[in-house]
Write a protein that holds these residues in place. Structure first.
Motif, PDB file in Angstrom:
ATOM      1  N   ALA A   1       0.823  -1.216   0.000  1.00 38.65           N
ATOM      2  CA  ALA A   1       0.000   0.000   0.000  1.00 38.65           C
ATOM      3  C   ALA A   1       0.853   1.260   0.000  1.00 38.65           C
ATOM      4  O   ALA A   1       0.566   2.216  -0.727  1.00 38.65           O
ATOM      5  N   ARG A   2       1.913   1.289   0.789  1.00 36.12           N
ATOM      6  CA  ARG A   2       2.760   2.478   0.836  1.00 36.12           C
ATOM      7  C   ARG A   2       3.438   2.710  -0.506  1.00 36.12           C
ATOM      8  O   ARG A   2       3.442   3.836  -1.032  1.00 36.12           O
ATOM      9  N   ALA A   3       4.025   1.656  -1.061  1.00 34.72           N
ATOM     10  CA  ALA A   3       4.733   1.785  -2.328  1.00 34.72           C
ATOM     11  C   ALA A   3       3.788   2.220  -3.447  1.00 34.72           C
ATOM     12  O   ALA A   3       4.139   3.061  -4.285  1.00 34.72           O
ATOM     13  N   ASP A   4       2.583   1.672  -3.464  1.00 38.93           N
ATOM     14  CA  ASP A   4       1.618   2.030  -4.501  1.00 38.93           C
ATOM     15  C   ASP A   4       1.150   3.474  -4.346  1.00 38.93           C
ATOM     16  O   ASP A   4       0.945   4.186  -5.338  1.00 38.93           O
ATOM     17  N   ALA A   5       0.973   3.925  -3.098  1.00 38.05           N
ATOM     18  CA  ALA A   5       0.551   5.312  -2.867  1.00 38.05           C
ATOM     19  C   ALA A   5       1.615   6.276  -3.368  1.00 38.05           C
ATOM     20  O   ALA A   5       1.314   7.286  -4.025  1.00 38.05           O
ATOM     21  N   VAL A   6       2.876   5.983  -3.074  1.00 36.20           N
ATOM     22  CA  VAL A   6       3.986   6.828  -3.523  1.00 36.20           C
ATOM     23  C   VAL A   6       4.069   6.831  -5.054  1.00 36.20           C
ATOM     24  O   VAL A   6       4.215   7.885  -5.688  1.00 36.20           O
ATOM     25  N   ALA A   7       3.966   5.658  -5.656  1.00 32.61           N
ATOM     26  CA  ALA A   7       4.058   5.559  -7.118  1.00 32.61           C
ATOM     27  C   ALA A   7       2.932   6.325  -7.800  1.00 32.61           C
ATOM     28  O   ALA A   7       3.152   6.979  -8.827  1.00 32.61           O
ATOM     29  N   ALA A   8       1.726   6.259  -7.243  1.00 27.59           N
ATOM     30  CA  ALA A   8       0.598   6.964  -7.843  1.00 27.59           C
ATOM     31  C   ALA A   8       0.841   8.474  -7.856  1.00 27.59           C
ATOM     32  O   ALA A   8       0.539   9.161  -8.842  1.00 27.59           O
ATOM     33  N   VAL A   9       1.403   8.991  -6.777  1.00 29.50           N
ATOM     34  CA  VAL A   9       1.729  10.420  -6.735  1.00 29.50           C
ATOM     35  C   VAL A   9       2.771  10.758  -7.803  1.00 29.50           C
ATOM     36  O   VAL A   9       2.642  11.753  -8.533  1.00 29.50           O
ATOM     37  N   ARG A  10       3.789   9.955  -7.902  1.00 27.27           N
ATOM     38  CA  ARG A  10       4.844  10.229  -8.891  1.00 27.27           C
ATOM     39  C   ARG A  10       4.317  10.137 -10.317  1.00 27.27           C
ATOM     40  O   ARG A  10       4.742  10.897 -11.199  1.00 27.27           O
ATOM     41  N   VAL A  11       3.374   9.238 -10.551  1.00 28.60           N
ATOM     42  CA  VAL A  11       2.766   9.130 -11.879  1.00 28.60           C
ATOM     43  C   VAL A  11       1.980  10.392 -12.219  1.00 28.60           C
ATOM     44  O   VAL A  11       2.115  10.936 -13.326  1.00 28.60           O
ATOM     45  N   VAL A  12       1.152  10.899 -11.298  1.00 31.56           N
ATOM     46  CA  VAL A  12       0.360  12.087 -11.641  1.00 31.56           C
ATOM     47  C   VAL A  12       1.247  13.311 -11.796  1.00 31.56           C
ATOM     48  O   VAL A  12       0.929  14.211 -12.584  1.00 31.56           O
ATOM     49  N   ARG A  13       2.354  13.341 -11.077  1.00 28.97           N
ATOM     50  CA  ARG A  13       3.291  14.454 -11.293  1.00 28.97           C
ATOM     51  C   ARG A  13       3.858  14.404 -12.710  1.00 28.97           C
ATOM     52  O   ARG A  13       3.968  15.428 -13.386  1.00 28.97           O
TER      53      ARG A  13
END
Length: 236
Positions: A168-180
């Motif tokens: 969950a943590r890794a996916d949350a971080v990745a999702a933010v980096r993707v939208v950036r």
């Protein structure tokens, strides 16, 4: 400054399955990423969901029923903590980034109902906003691109490293980096106000659902695809 260059907070759930009406939260994460990409705060939860975790779900996120029962927190109090953490983000006006928000936020809504807790909407007095959903945005800006649209595929497309997928943590971080990355690559989206971006996603999600429903009805005339976003309304 553009929204994608500001503080963003990622939210992700790993669960017992894919049915928002019946399945349960197993792990959750709320992670804040500063404009320079550093993680400034994070909260994670491991729950005992109160039901057996199917082997198929365990194979995805790595949490077994036995592990959750031994080490997980009580579900009701954890759901309260998660819901309040999410509501706190949205009260502040900070964008909440959620990959496939229609699933995660709807499942959290149903978990609140299951335990007699106030939903995010009830805590805020309005529907959750501003929410940024990389799945909905990607389908809108790159409608005809072939291939998968799961988080790992979006990470590959937008040049984001995904470590420990389905954590969950890794996916949350990745999702933010993707939208950036999306905001930089697709400048009209990156230049939008959060209010306009949220409204765009409501319209885009409805259009995407209508398109999929029309496709499915070629072979199944009764097929229905939910159009609401970011939370599916509760059935009575």
């Amino acid at each position: 400054m553009a929204w994608h260059r500001e503080l963003l907070i990622g939210f992700d759930l790993e669960t017992t399955g894919t049915d928002v009406e019946a399945d349960r939260i197993v792990t959750a994460a709320v992670v804040a990423l500063e404009p320079d990409g550093t993680v400034s705060s994070e909260r994670t939860w491991l729950l005992d969901p109160g039901v057996a975790i199917p082997a198929q779900a365990s194979a995805i996120h790595g949490i077994s029923t036995d592990h959750a029962r031994r080490h997980g927190l009580p579900a009701a109090s954890s759901v309260e903590d998660i819901a309040e953490a999410v509501a706190e983000v949205l009260r502040s006006g900070t964008p909440l980034v959620v990959m496939n928000a229609r699933y995660d936020l709807s499942l959290l809504d149903r978990e609140c109902r299951r335990y007699g807790l106030r939903s995010i909407t009830e805590r805020l007095g309005t529907a959750p906003a501003p929410v940024v959903d990389p799945l909905v945005i990607d389908k809108h800006v790159d409608k005809y691109r072939k291939g998968k649209r799961a988080l790992h595929a979006l990470c590959a497309h937008y040049g984001v490293t995904l470590e420990e997928a389905h954590d969950a943590r890794a996916d949350a971080v990745a999702a933010v980096r993707v939208v950036r990355s999306m905001g930089e690559r697709h400048r009209p989206v990156g230049a939008m106000s959060l209010t306009d971006l949220h409204a765009l996603q409501i319209r885009a999600a409805a259009a995407q659902s209508a398109s999929l429903q029309a496709y499915l009805r070629r072979t199944n005339p009764t097929a229905v695809v939910e159009s609401a976003w970011p939370v599916i309304p509760r059935s009575r």
